[in-house]
Structure formats: C-alpha cells, structure tokens
Design a protein around this motif. Structure first.
Motif, mmCIF file in Angstrom:
data_model
loop_
_atom_site.group_PDB
_atom_site.id
_atom_site.type_symbol
_atom_site.label_atom_id
_atom_site.label_comp_id
_atom_site.label_asym_id
_atom_site.label_seq_id
_atom_site.Cartn_x
_atom_site.Cartn_y
_atom_site.Cartn_z
ATOM 1 N N PRO A 26 31.151 -41.279 42.425
ATOM 2 C CA PRO A 26 31.363 -41.455 40.987
ATOM 3 C C PRO A 26 31.818 -40.135 40.358
ATOM 4 N N LEU A 27 33.034 -40.082 39.890
ATOM 5 C CA LEU A 27 33.622 -38.830 39.427
ATOM 6 C C LEU A 27 32.922 -38.271 38.194
ATOM 7 N N ARG A 28 32.529 -39.097 37.271
ATOM 8 C CA ARG A 28 31.830 -38.606 36.071
ATOM 9 C C ARG A 28 30.473 -37.999 36.430
ATOM 10 N N THR A 29 29.769 -38.627 37.349
ATOM 11 C CA THR A 29 28.464 -38.116 37.774
ATOM 12 C C THR A 29 28.581 -36.695 38.314
ATOM 13 N N TYR A 30 29.688 -36.410 38.969
ATOM 14 C CA TYR A 30 29.893 -35.094 39.569
ATOM 15 C C TYR A 30 30.652 -34.138 38.658
ATOM 16 N N GLY A 31 30.802 -34.509 37.384
ATOM 17 C CA GLY A 31 31.277 -33.559 36.392
ATOM 18 C C GLY A 31 32.669 -33.742 35.828
ATOM 19 N N LEU A 32 33.378 -34.793 36.199
ATOM 20 C CA LEU A 32 34.718 -35.002 35.648
ATOM 21 C C LEU A 32 34.603 -35.586 34.241
#
Length: 85
Positions: A26-32
C-alpha cells in the motif's frame, strides 16, 4: 514489476524501511502522498519511457504498487526485461 519500476518507486516510500515491494504494497501506508504521487508519475514516465494517460491519474492507480505497475504497463512500458517480484 521490473527492477527499474521498483528502483524508481522506492525513494517515494520513506516508511518502507527496506521491506520488499510487492503488488499488494500500500503506497500511502509507506508514505506516498498526493504531491509525491505526481512527482512519482513524472519519474516513472522519464525512467520507463511511458506517458500515463490522464484517466490513470486517480487515487486507485496509486493505492498499491501493483495498481501502479498495471497502469505503467497499460501506458506501453517495455516489459521484455520485466522480473517477477
């Protein structure tokens, strides 16, 4: 997902901390965030030689690494050297 895609994506995920990127990452979870998503789009276009269509510029495209990879492939990225990750 190929190595160039992963190499381009990784710097945009500041909370990844060395974890392996998979299709379900999940890209948002990892800061995107939304601003970085636009920068990432330009970086992918430059590094992979594609042009993402306007209709691909939606939140769902940037939800997971797999969604983004499919959008890149759909935009005509060369996949002859693609590696399965």
């Amino acid at each position: 997902m190929d190595a160039r895609f992963i190499e381009t994506l990784t710097p945009f995920l500041p909370f990844l901390h060395g974890e392996t990127i998979t299709e379900d990452t999940p890209l948002r979870t990892y800061g995107l965030d939304s601003m970085q998503a636009i920068e990432l789009m330009f970086a992918l276009e430059d590094s992979l030689g594609v042009s993402l269509p306007d209709e691909a510029l939606v939140e769902e495209t940037f939800a997971t690494a797999g969604n983004l990879w499919r959008a890149v492939q759909g935009a005509g990225a060369v996949t002859a050297t693609a590696e399965s990750v």
